[in-house]
Design a protein around this motif. Structure first.
Motif, PDB file in Angstrom:
ATOM      1  N   PHE A   1      -7.531 -12.897 -10.315  1.00 48.05           N
ATOM      2  CA  PHE A   1      -7.092 -12.200 -11.523  1.00 48.05           C
ATOM      3  C   PHE A   1      -6.288 -10.966 -11.114  1.00 48.05           C
ATOM      4  O   PHE A   1      -6.297 -10.548  -9.966  1.00 48.05           O
ATOM      5  CB  PHE A   1      -8.281 -11.748 -12.369  1.00 48.05           C
ATOM      6  N   SER A   2      -5.646 -10.372 -12.095  1.00 47.38           N
ATOM      7  CA  SER A   2      -5.021  -9.077 -11.873  1.00 47.38           C
ATOM      8  C   SER A   2      -6.095  -8.007 -11.807  1.00 47.38           C
ATOM      9  O   SER A   2      -7.273  -8.251 -12.112  1.00 47.38           O
ATOM     10  CB  SER A   2      -4.067  -8.754 -13.021  1.00 47.38           C
ATOM     11  N   ALA A  35      -1.684  -4.446  -7.297  1.00 48.68           N
ATOM     12  CA  ALA A  35      -2.783  -3.494  -7.481  1.00 48.68           C
ATOM     13  C   ALA A  35      -3.486  -3.152  -6.173  1.00 48.68           C
ATOM     14  O   ALA A  35      -3.891  -2.006  -5.957  1.00 48.68           O
ATOM     15  CB  ALA A  35      -3.803  -4.066  -8.460  1.00 48.68           C
ATOM     16  N   PHE A  36      -3.651  -4.136  -5.298  1.00 43.25           N
ATOM     17  CA  PHE A  36      -4.357  -3.950  -4.034  1.00 43.25           C
ATOM     18  C   PHE A  36      -3.458  -4.432  -2.892  1.00 43.25           C
ATOM     19  O   PHE A  36      -2.658  -5.347  -3.068  1.00 43.25           O
ATOM     20  CB  PHE A  36      -5.668  -4.747  -4.019  1.00 43.25           C
ATOM     21  N   SER A  37      -3.628  -3.849  -1.733  1.00 50.21           N
ATOM     22  CA  SER A  37      -2.825  -4.284  -0.591  1.00 50.21           C
ATOM     23  C   SER A  37      -2.979  -5.788  -0.399  1.00 50.21           C
ATOM     24  O   SER A  37      -4.074  -6.340  -0.537  1.00 50.21           O
ATOM     25  CB  SER A  37      -3.264  -3.541   0.676  1.00 50.21           C
ATOM     26  N   ALA A  38      -1.882  -6.449  -0.080  1.00 51.91           N
ATOM     27  CA  ALA A  38      -1.840  -7.904  -0.039  1.00 51.91           C
ATOM     28  C   ALA A  38      -2.958  -8.489   0.818  1.00 51.91           C
ATOM     29  O   ALA A  38      -3.182  -8.068   1.943  1.00 51.91           O
ATOM     30  CB  ALA A  38      -0.488  -8.362   0.489  1.00 51.91           C
ATOM     31  N   GLY A  72       0.809  -1.217   0.000  1.00 49.94           N
ATOM     32  CA  GLY A  72       0.000   0.000   0.000  1.00 49.94           C
ATOM     33  C   GLY A  72       0.839   1.263   0.000  1.00 49.94           C
ATOM     34  O   GLY A  72       2.075   1.230  -0.066  1.00 49.94           O
ATOM     35  N   THR A  73       0.153   2.389   0.123  1.00 53.05           N
ATOM     36  CA  THR A  73       0.825   3.695   0.054  1.00 53.05           C
ATOM     37  C   THR A  73       0.633   4.541   1.302  1.00 53.05           C
ATOM     38  O   THR A  73       1.360   5.510   1.514  1.00 53.05           O
ATOM     39  CB  THR A  73       0.300   4.494  -1.148  1.00 53.05           C
TER      40      THR A  73
END
Length: 553
Positions: free
Chosen positions: A445-446, A464-467, A78-79
């Protein structure tokens, strides 16, 4: 040579490089009918390439299962962060729960690992304290063969009260195309139905009692102009400009879901995500030839789609009413529209309401104007916006979280502590939440479904999304799901909510809320302010169980 061990609660994530920082944990309490979990952390020192054998002695033995906790890769974290994370760094984290081969687990020298014990307390179990003796033994080969044995005891007290049925409607979006692609099986083959049933059954056992039902291939997480594999349950025929519909596959889906324990059905979205501007992918037999008749190339307010819905929805409604499902079915219009999509969403939802009198239409959205303007009657706001919707008079109380929020609020990423996952149950009780939604039960999926991923190697849909956000279960061998720590702990949160609802039959709700306030920072619980950390989360359930024991003596 030594075998170190330590009892831990289910809220501890045992990292390989450090001794788990757990509160002393040798006993617990549970209600009859509850699933209770705890862990035994272990660290072999001075030996490797051998197995640790596990023996259990207990009156509850036949109700106890043991799995090993495996590490999984966490690449994208994440960011934005707060202080309530295990770490912000990528790495290997405990999450996957795998069955043992026989009654043994591998010994990995100088690494902390853990065993996950699950006790399924029978509903008719006599109240009292039950001792669970666990013996670990390892035979170390060599010139002078050695055997190390360690015996430890855990005590589980079963209270004189039964966990009540779940009231919460709980959906985590079920992606059957991901199953078909991962297992390389044909959609609607017999193997497909078998595997779908395995995953449905697991979901129901974990408190997921609503299933996303793909009348047409769900227009979710799909790059504009592309399409996901067809999983359409309704057969569509157009002959000489007239539509007819077949519900045989939908009938089988409903029967399978009900057999697995599913109680509610969530009809997949009838317009595209983020604004309802286009139509979902719909396949049909047109004058004898199979073809796609709707998709990204057809606008949502087109005459063709309006005519299609005018023909389809009355027949679907008649089918659902015949099965007496009208009070167990929720429809979707479009997922996560923002304020700029208000006009297109309003047009689309009005078209649905014209045919869906008596049925509920719900969508995940977080701008309260959609509700205030009467455009939607069953909004599903993010937990960040729940209080805003309640202040606006929201009748049916739903909430959701997904790839956010990442700070302050509860969520369940792999690199978050489990306490932050479990607390949601208490929060949902506090706000009298009736429904919960999450997008990722088994999304393999991605982002935007550009390509499939191996969830054992990629836990973030391609950074793409936090683990951990895309799925709760792993696709195991023989078409059977493997659980995650997050899956089990989320169920514990649901059980906390049910325990509080049970207590409410013996003492006023206001008093229970005051107890939750006392346990929260500053003396007031909210979606943003709640007991944090293992010790404080365990104290919440311990207090509830203490009161249940007192009132159900």
């Amino acid at each position: 040579m030594e075998l170190k061990t330590k009892w831990c609660s289910s809220l501890v994530k045992v990292l390989p490089a450090k001794e788990p920082e757990s509160v002393p944990y040798r006993s617990g309490t549970a209600l009859r009918g509850e699933v209770f979990s705890f862990q035994l952390a272990y660290r072999p020192e001075g030996f490797h390439l051998t197995e640790i054998h596990i023996e259990i002695e207990s009156e509850l033995k036949k109700h106890i299962s043991v799995r090993r906790v495996n590490l999984v890769p966490v690449e994208y974290t994440g960011t934005a962060f707060d202080d309530d994370y295990i770490s912000r760094d990528p790495g290997l984290y405990p999450d996957l729960l795998s069955e043992l081969e026989g009654s043994a687990v591998e010994a990995i020298c100088n690494q902390w690992r853990s065993l996950w014990f699950k006790v399924e307390v029978p509903k008719n179990r006599k109240p009292g304290k039950y001792r669970i003796d666990v013996t670990l033994s390892v035979r170390i080969p060599g010139a002078e063969e050695q055997t190390i044995r360690k015996k430890m005891s855990f005590t589980l007290e079963v209270l004189n009260a039964q966990l009540p049925p779940q009231k919460l409607i709980n959906t985590h979006w079920f992606h059957t195309d991901c199953l078909a692609v991962y297992y390389r099986i044909g959609v609607f083959s017999e193997e497909y139905w078998r595997i779908v049933g395995n995953f449905m059954k697991s979901a129901a056992e974990h408190g997921i009692n609503m299933i996303l039902t793909p009348l047409f291939t769900p227009p979710l997480d799909t790059m504009p102009g592309t399409e996901r594999p067809t999983v359409q349950l309704v057969d569509v025929t157009r002959k000489k400009g007239r539509y007819s519909f077949g519900f045989r596959k939908l009938e089988r889906w409903i029967e399978l879901a009900e057999k697995c324990g599913i109680r509610y059905f969530e009809i997949s979205h009838l317009f595209t995500q983020w604004g309802a501007k286009f139509t979902p992918k719909i396949m049909a037999k047109v004058d004898g030839a199979e073809k796609r008749i709707f998709g990204w190339d057809v606008k949502s307010d087109s005459r063709e789609y309006t005519e299609f819905l005018d023909a389809f929805l009355p027949e679907l409604v008649a089918f659902l009413r015949k099965r007496k499902l009208q009070h167990k079915v929720y429809f979707h219009c479009s997922d996560e529209p923002s304020l700029q999509h208000l006009e297109s969403y309003e047009k689309a939802s009005a078209l649905l309401r014209r045919h869906l009198e008596g049925f509920k239409i719900m969508d995940a959205l977080s701008n309260v104007d959609f509700y205030k303007n009467g455009i939607i009657r069953t909004p599903v706001p993010s937990e960040v916006h729940l209080e805003e919707f309640l202040a606006a008079g929201m009748k049916e109380r739903w909430t959701y979280y997904c790839c956010g929020p990442t700070v302050t609020y509860s969520n369940r990423f792999i690199h978050m502590p489990s306490s932050r996952n479990r607390i949601l149950g208490a929060q949902m009780y506090y706000y009298d939440v009736e429904g919960f939604l999450h997008w990722g039960f088994n999304f393999y999926f991605s982002r935007l479904s550009k390509y499939p991923v191996d969830p054992y190697k990629c836990t973030d849909s391609g950074c793409a999304f936090s683990a951990g956000d895309p799925f709760l279960v792993y696709p195991g061998k023989d078409g059977r799901p493997e659980d995650s720590i997050r899956y089990e702990v989320f169920r514990e949160g649901l059980q906390d909510q049910r325990a509080m609802q049970l207590l409410e039959t013996k003492m006023p709700r206001e008093k229970i809320l005051r107890e939750l306030d006392k346990l929260s920072p500053g003396g007031k619980m909210s979606m943003a302010n709640y007991p944090r950390g293992e010790k404080n989360m365990l104290a919440v359930r311990a207090k509830i169980n203490q009161l249940i024991k007192k009132h159900f003596a």
